[in-house]
Design a protein around this motif. Structure first.
Motif, mmCIF file in Angstrom:
data_model
loop_
_atom_site.group_PDB
_atom_site.id
_atom_site.type_symbol
_atom_site.label_atom_id
_atom_site.label_comp_id
_atom_site.label_asym_id
_atom_site.label_seq_id
_atom_site.Cartn_x
_atom_site.Cartn_y
_atom_site.Cartn_z
ATOM 1 N N ALA A 126 0.694 -1.174 -0.114
ATOM 2 C CA ALA A 126 -0.149 0.149 -0.040
ATOM 3 C C ALA A 126 0.740 1.270 -0.009
ATOM 4 C CB ALA A 126 -0.910 -0.054 1.354
ATOM 5 N N THR A 127 1.908 1.346 0.518
ATOM 6 C CA THR A 127 2.949 2.127 0.621
ATOM 7 C C THR A 127 4.082 2.388 -0.258
ATOM 8 O OG1 THR A 127 4.375 1.210 2.171
ATOM 9 C CG2 THR A 127 2.504 2.757 2.871
ATOM 10 N N ASP A 128 3.970 1.429 -1.155
ATOM 11 C CA ASP A 128 5.251 1.252 -2.469
ATOM 12 C C ASP A 128 6.445 1.014 -1.567
ATOM 13 O OD1 ASP A 128 3.496 1.677 -4.424
ATOM 14 O OD2 ASP A 128 3.421 3.660 -4.357
ATOM 15 N N GLY A 129 6.454 0.315 -0.682
ATOM 16 C CA GLY A 129 7.436 -0.083 -0.038
ATOM 17 C C GLY A 129 8.213 1.115 1.073
ATOM 18 N N ALA A 130 7.416 2.039 1.085
ATOM 19 C CA ALA A 130 7.821 3.050 2.032
ATOM 20 C C ALA A 130 7.839 2.755 3.462
ATOM 21 C CB ALA A 130 7.105 4.247 1.918
ATOM 22 N N VAL A 131 6.916 1.878 3.812
ATOM 23 C CA VAL A 131 6.717 1.321 5.302
ATOM 24 C C VAL A 131 7.156 -0.107 5.245
ATOM 25 C CG1 VAL A 131 5.143 1.359 7.241
ATOM 26 C CG2 VAL A 131 5.051 3.520 5.670
ATOM 27 N N LYS A 132 8.030 -0.372 6.194
ATOM 28 C CA LYS A 132 8.390 -1.694 6.083
ATOM 29 C C LYS A 132 8.458 -2.068 7.476
ATOM 30 C CE LYS A 132 11.635 -1.998 2.410
ATOM 31 N NZ LYS A 132 11.308 -0.697 1.795
ATOM 32 N N PHE A 133 7.665 -3.339 7.863
ATOM 33 C CA PHE A 133 7.333 -4.056 9.158
ATOM 34 C C PHE A 133 8.581 -5.363 9.057
ATOM 35 C CE2 PHE A 133 3.714 -1.512 9.516
ATOM 36 C CZ PHE A 133 3.557 -0.989 10.932
ATOM 37 N N GLN A 134 9.411 -5.396 9.941
ATOM 38 C CA GLN A 134 10.518 -6.282 9.886
ATOM 39 C C GLN A 134 10.108 -7.152 11.188
ATOM 40 O OE1 GLN A 134 14.215 -4.606 10.493
ATOM 41 N NE2 GLN A 134 14.620 -4.234 8.339
ATOM 42 N N LEU A 135 9.807 -8.579 10.883
ATOM 43 C CA LEU A 135 9.214 -9.550 11.978
ATOM 44 C C LEU A 135 10.264 -10.197 12.559
ATOM 45 C CD1 LEU A 135 6.533 -8.816 10.385
ATOM 46 C CD2 LEU A 135 6.026 -11.096 10.231
ATOM 47 N N PHE A 136 10.347 -10.211 13.959
ATOM 48 C CA PHE A 136 11.229 -10.780 14.837
ATOM 49 C C PHE A 136 10.405 -11.952 15.831
ATOM 50 C CE2 PHE A 136 13.338 -7.153 13.687
ATOM 51 C CZ PHE A 136 14.682 -7.594 13.522
ATOM 52 N N ALA A 137 10.423 -13.032 15.284
ATOM 53 C CA ALA A 137 9.790 -14.275 15.648
ATOM 54 C C ALA A 137 10.554 -14.926 17.000
ATOM 55 C CB ALA A 137 9.491 -15.376 14.853
ATOM 56 N N ASN A 138 9.756 -15.615 17.811
ATOM 57 C CA ASN A 138 10.496 -16.400 18.949
ATOM 58 C C ASN A 138 10.999 -15.621 19.961
ATOM 59 O OD1 ASN A 138 10.340 -19.176 17.751
ATOM 60 N ND2 ASN A 138 11.546 -18.535 16.272
ATOM 61 N N GLY A 139 10.359 -14.467 20.167
ATOM 62 C CA GLY A 139 10.988 -13.458 21.246
ATOM 63 C C GLY A 139 12.069 -13.048 21.096
ATOM 64 N N LEU A 140 12.747 -12.938 19.716
ATOM 65 C CA LEU A 140 14.228 -12.396 19.673
ATOM 66 C C LEU A 140 14.273 -10.909 20.257
ATOM 67 C CD1 LEU A 140 14.963 -13.871 16.116
ATOM 68 C CD2 LEU A 140 15.725 -14.612 18.204
ATOM 69 N N LEU A 141 13.139 -10.241 20.171
ATOM 70 C CA LEU A 141 13.356 -8.936 20.885
ATOM 71 C C LEU A 141 13.031 -8.762 22.346
ATOM 72 C CD1 LEU A 141 12.111 -6.666 17.848
ATOM 73 C CD2 LEU A 141 14.249 -7.398 18.149
ATOM 74 N N GLY A 142 12.851 -10.052 22.813
ATOM 75 C CA GLY A 142 12.433 -10.128 24.379
ATOM 76 C C GLY A 142 10.988 -10.638 24.385
ATOM 77 N N GLY A 143 10.765 -11.049 25.584
ATOM 78 C CA GLY A 143 9.386 -11.700 25.909
ATOM 79 C C GLY A 143 8.298 -10.349 25.704
ATOM 80 N N GLU A 144 6.874 -10.617 25.853
ATOM 81 C CA GLU A 144 6.072 -9.885 25.564
ATOM 82 C C GLU A 144 5.979 -8.461 26.453
ATOM 83 O OE1 GLU A 144 2.263 -11.576 23.503
ATOM 84 O OE2 GLU A 144 2.307 -12.329 25.595
ATOM 85 N N VAL A 145 6.375 -8.778 27.810
ATOM 86 C CA VAL A 145 6.397 -7.513 28.590
ATOM 87 C C VAL A 145 7.623 -6.744 27.982
ATOM 88 C CG1 VAL A 145 7.157 -6.687 31.055
ATOM 89 C CG2 VAL A 145 5.707 -8.753 30.515
ATOM 90 N N GLU A 146 8.804 -7.280 27.881
ATOM 91 C CA GLU A 146 9.945 -6.702 27.517
ATOM 92 C C GLU A 146 9.638 -5.618 25.984
ATOM 93 O OE1 GLU A 146 11.215 -9.510 30.278
ATOM 94 O OE2 GLU A 146 10.167 -9.735 28.171
ATOM 95 N N SER A 147 8.902 -6.444 25.138
ATOM 96 C CA SER A 147 8.694 -5.774 23.967
ATOM 97 C C SER A 147 7.878 -4.679 24.192
ATOM 98 C CB SER A 147 7.990 -6.827 22.982
ATOM 99 O OG SER A 147 8.885 -8.063 22.641
ATOM 100 N N ALA A 148 7.004 -4.725 25.223
ATOM 101 C CA ALA A 148 5.810 -3.640 25.414
ATOM 102 C C ALA A 148 6.589 -2.566 25.938
ATOM 103 C CB ALA A 148 4.745 -4.167 26.425
ATOM 104 N N GLU A 149 7.619 -2.818 26.905
ATOM 105 C CA GLU A 149 8.398 -1.877 27.475
ATOM 106 C C GLU A 149 9.430 -1.170 26.227
ATOM 107 O OE1 GLU A 149 10.491 -4.143 30.598
ATOM 108 O OE2 GLU A 149 8.871 -3.562 31.783
ATOM 109 N N GLY A 150 10.080 -2.029 25.485
ATOM 110 C CA GLY A 150 10.740 -1.559 24.443
ATOM 111 C C GLY A 150 9.931 -0.562 23.536
#
Length: 325
Positions: A54-78
């Protein structure tokens, strides 16, 4: 001539800057606590692709699975700190900042999957400002899964769980709803559930259908019961600081993509759940469907009546949800 030259250079620089600003790319790191292939991951992937298109590639969401960026609490704090920009996070995680979300832990709030999915618009409208106040922009909700009893014995009526030790999440509501049907709640971290069942510390617990297969819970809890007493809802959120940096047209594209994918998430989850349960049957599990939910509803009703007044705005939210046909 010098003045004209200076103005010409300034104008050119201004046009160049404006073009660069318009062409700026916006990248968000989206945190997930599940593995690739999980229905929540697939939904996030569909969302990311829809936004990019929809944005012609201007907006990108990079997915990090398996809690690589932290658990759910850590991600919310992040997200509040700016190290994470987005996530699909279980609603109860936000209770510390947004007590209003605790309404989603009340028993038998939803009639079925379709009712839970249909409540997305109502919940988003009522809770969006509360998320905003705490540094999150809410894009909506989707079903992570319905909580189902998993046990060493068959479960149909409340009398079947009387006196049985059940692992629960560390929540006063979840403790109270199982005490209401005569069980003995034992708060245990999620990572210790399998071992607690294996060693007999508890006799049962509740979790979602997909996890019953993925975490091999059928090995220690061969009986699975379809009760759907509480729905685990996923909150689709982005960091407010990142959201505010986006041009309005990109915000509209993201909102539209999220709404469309959330509508598809329920049927996708149901399909995967059915396949997961069929596989556990092949592996020796026995599946049960509660013949009459009314005794469960009646026994857990006092829990709803007790906790709803303690949750800001809960009674109005419950009324709005119950009114959904």
């Amino acid at each position: 001539m010098a003045v004209i030259k200076t103005l010409t250079v300034a104008l050119a620089a201004s046009l160049t800057f404006g073009t660069a600003a318009f062409a700026q790319e916006f990248t968000a790191r989206l945190s997930l606590d599940v593995q690739e292939g999980n229905p929540k991951y697939v939904a996030a992937e569909n969302f990311a692709n829809a936004v990019s298109e929809a944005t012609d590639g201007a907006v990108k969401f990079q997915l990090f699975a398996n809690g690589l960026l932290g658990g759910e609490v850590e991600s919310a704090e992040g997200m509040r700190l700016g190290s994470v920009q987005a996530g699909i996070i279980t609603s109860s995680v936000f209770a510390t900042w947004i007590p209003e979300v605790q309404v989603l832990d009340l028993p038998f709030l939803f009639r079925d999957d379709a009712h839970a999915a249909a409540a997305n618009a109502v919940l988003t409208e009522r809770l969006a400002s509360k998320f905003e106040e705490q540094g999150f922009h809410l894009l909506g909700f989707s079903i992570n899964g319905a909580r189902q009893p998993m046990s060493t014995f068959p479960v149909d009526a409340p009398s079947d769980v009387a006196g049985k030790k059940i692992r629960v999440i560390q929540s006063p509501i979840h403790i109270a709803l199982w005490e209401a049907v005569g069980a003995r709640p034992v708060p245990i971290p999620a990572s210790e559930v399998y071992n607690a069942m294996q060693t007999g510390v508890v006799d049962m617990f509740d979790n979602t259908a997909t996890n019953y297969l993925t975490f091999r819970f059928y090995e220690v809890a061969p009986h699975y019961t379809d009760l759907r007493h509480v729905y685990a809802m996923g909150s689709w959120v982005v960091a407010k600081s990142w959201w505010d940096s986006l041009p309005g047209e990109y915000q509209q594209s993201i909102t539209k993509a999220a709404t469309e994918v959330q509508a598809e998430a329920g049927p996708l989850l149901a399909e995967v759940d059915a396949a997961s349960l069929a596989e556990t049957e092949k592996l020796g599990a026995t599946l049960h469907v509660v013949s009459d939910k009314q005794p469960w509803i009646e026994l857990m009703e006092p829990v709803l009546a007790k906790f709803a007044p303690q949750i800001p705005g809960a009674e109005e939210t419950i009324g709005a949800i119950k009114a959904i046909e």
